[in-house]
Design a protein around this motif. Sequence first.
Motif, short mmCIF file in Angstrom:
data_model
loop_
_atom_site.label_atom_id
_atom_site.label_comp_id
_atom_site.label_asym_id
_atom_site.label_seq_id
_atom_site.Cartn_x
_atom_site.Cartn_y
_atom_site.Cartn_z
N ASN A 107 0.83 -1.20 0.00
CA ASN A 107 0.00 0.00 0.00
C ASN A 107 0.87 1.25 0.00
O ASN A 107 0.66 2.18 -0.79
N ALA A 109 2.56 1.79 -3.36
CA ALA A 109 1.62 2.25 -4.39
C ALA A 109 1.23 3.70 -4.16
O ALA A 109 1.12 4.50 -5.10
N LEU A 138 4.52 -4.91 -5.99
CA LEU A 138 3.56 -4.99 -4.89
C LEU A 138 3.24 -6.45 -4.63
O LEU A 138 2.72 -7.15 -5.51
N PRO A 192 -0.64 -6.90 -1.78
CA PRO A 192 -0.89 -5.56 -1.23
C PRO A 192 -2.34 -5.37 -0.79
O PRO A 192 -3.27 -6.04 -1.27
N LEU A 252 -4.98 -2.37 -1.00
CA LEU A 252 -5.09 -1.13 -1.74
C LEU A 252 -6.45 -0.46 -1.60
O LEU A 252 -6.66 0.62 -2.14
N HIS A 253 -7.36 -1.10 -0.87
CA HIS A 253 -8.71 -0.58 -0.64
C HIS A 253 -8.95 -0.43 0.86
O HIS A 253 -8.56 -1.32 1.63
N PHE A 311 -5.13 5.01 0.18
CA PHE A 311 -5.59 3.77 -0.45
C PHE A 311 -5.77 4.05 -1.94
O PHE A 311 -6.78 4.61 -2.35
N PRO A 312 -4.79 3.69 -2.76
CA PRO A 312 -4.76 4.12 -4.16
C PRO A 312 -5.86 3.57 -5.06
O PRO A 312 -6.16 4.16 -6.10
N ALA A 313 -6.46 2.44 -4.71
CA ALA A 313 -7.48 1.86 -5.58
C ALA A 313 -8.68 2.78 -5.69
O ALA A 313 -9.03 3.49 -4.74
N SER A 315 -8.15 -7.38 -3.60
CA SER A 315 -7.68 -5.99 -3.72
C SER A 315 -6.62 -5.87 -4.80
O SER A 315 -6.69 -4.96 -5.65
N TYR A 317 -7.05 -3.74 -8.37
CA TYR A 317 -6.14 -2.64 -8.70
C TYR A 317 -5.41 -2.91 -10.01
O TYR A 317 -5.21 -2.00 -10.81
#
Length: 303
Positions: A147, A150, A169, A172, A174-175, A222-224, A247, A251
């Motif tokens: 995370n 990212a 990653l 990871p 990501l959410h 959280f990039p997603a 996740s 992503y």
Amino acid sequence: MIPTGAEEVHLHAGGHDFTVRVYPAAHPDGTALVWLHGGAFMFGDLDMPEADGTSHHLAQHGTTVVSVDYTLAPVDALTSIPLPPPQDGMPDPAELVKALGSDRPRAAYPAASLQAVAAFDWAAQHATTWGGSPDAIAIGGASAGGNLAAGAALRLRDRGGIAPSASCLVYPVLHPVLPEPDAELAGLLADLDPALDMSPEATAAIATNYLGGAAPTEAYAFPAGHDPRGVAPTLIVNAEIDRLRASGQAYAAELAAAGVDVELTREIGAEHGYLNGLDHPARLRTLARMSRFIHEHAAAARA
């Protein structure tokens, strides 16, 4: 104790001091990786296998690694996270939480996120020391570290200037709220020992704890679900029997739809955190994939 041949450097970012440990490549080929360990944002250190073992292996294969001991999130919220039952030969999770205490400085988002960027900038400034180029430094991490990597890639894209040549990653998160598993993954999770599964309630509580009041829609946290156009080519390696797999898969689809060079794979039979198992068969396969991806995109960046 600092491993033989490695060195530690103390830096400051995000309002806190933190440390990076440099593992010089045994036979430098000009590649470098900034690496962030996992641990639910609250746990982990430079000596855990996911950090030290990964760094040692890649350094033996030509890549200098800068492992980041970022500021961990508070542990107070652990009291609201459903903990697994005690397992034979393992400490009671509830007792472990009590033992952790708060004897080291801790901070919620964005401290660790900003430190990931600062560590990358420091690595870029010193790349020529390792025979590399500031334009050919990868960034990566596992679980919560994935995370952070990212998010740092997004920050560096938006800032402009030197950015990672690649991102790696591994399982990871990501959410802030994990996507629902599909039927195939749900079936695998149903047969998983509950002590090895991170329930939706636990992952949501971990995310809230990390955010520390920041909005869950914050892209760098959280990039997603945000626009990833222009981020570095990305390798995502998921564990097959892992709730976080949903996740990573989601992503990867977002990256592909945005035109980002993305490679997605999963380690069959593996569970979350397998990089901590030095004898786990998936570990060496993942590290080989990472090494190849780092070298391919470093070469492209230098071309």
